[in-house]
Write an enzyme that holds these catalytic residues in place. Sequence first.
Site, PDB file in Angstrom:
ATOM      1  N   CYS A  38       0.844  -1.186   0.000  1.00 14.56           N
ATOM      2  CA  CYS A  38       0.000   0.000   0.000  1.00 14.56           C
ATOM      3  C   CYS A  38       0.885   1.242   0.000  1.00 14.56           C
ATOM      4  O   CYS A  38       2.001   1.214   0.519  1.00 14.56           O
ATOM      5  CB  CYS A  38      -0.883  -0.039   1.261  1.00 14.56           C
ATOM      6  SG  CYS A  38      -1.884   1.426   1.555  1.00 14.56           S
ATOM      7  N   GLY A  39       0.388   2.324  -0.546  1.00 10.91           N
ATOM      8  CA  GLY A  39       1.122   3.581  -0.494  1.00 10.91           C
ATOM      9  C   GLY A  39       1.359   4.055   0.927  1.00 10.91           C
ATOM     10  O   GLY A  39       2.284   4.827   1.190  1.00 10.91           O
TER      11      GLY A  39
END
Length: 164
Positions: A38-39
């Site tokens: 995930c970012g």
Amino acid sequence: MTDQSVRQIPFTDAEGTSRTLDDYAADVLLVVNVASKCGLTPQYEQLEQLQRTYGERGFTVVGFPCNQFMGQEPGSIDKILEFCSTTYGISFPINDKVKVNGRNATELYKQLKQTQDTGGKAGRVEWNFEKFLVSPDGSVQRFRPKQKPDDPEIVSAIESALTR
């Protein structure tokens, strides 16, 4: 929310054992749904720093991997634990994968999601790395995913909740 029972809702840890939040020796817990692709994954670094800073004072981060947001936690629990250990040196507990939203959400998250954030909004977990600060009395504060773990508001809430 001041429901003591949130600390007593069973969930499964990474070894397949049934646990509750009360099983952790810590008085203050930061429950976070985590993901490795995930970012927001770099938040692991700040979560680990909080663990190292406040762990001896009765604080523990409790991670729950979740694959409900664009499949950003696809691996097995063993792969997740390996990633957390080798990439971020995570020392806090990572539990078995959970669902945080929908009909099959784990009971713990069904309860946590009743808590309103600072804007007065309860309900669905928005994304990976949503944070719930659970105090010794079972009260819960909610912080949304984009609010970093080392945000002064979160740090202040942790320090206020600590009893030692």
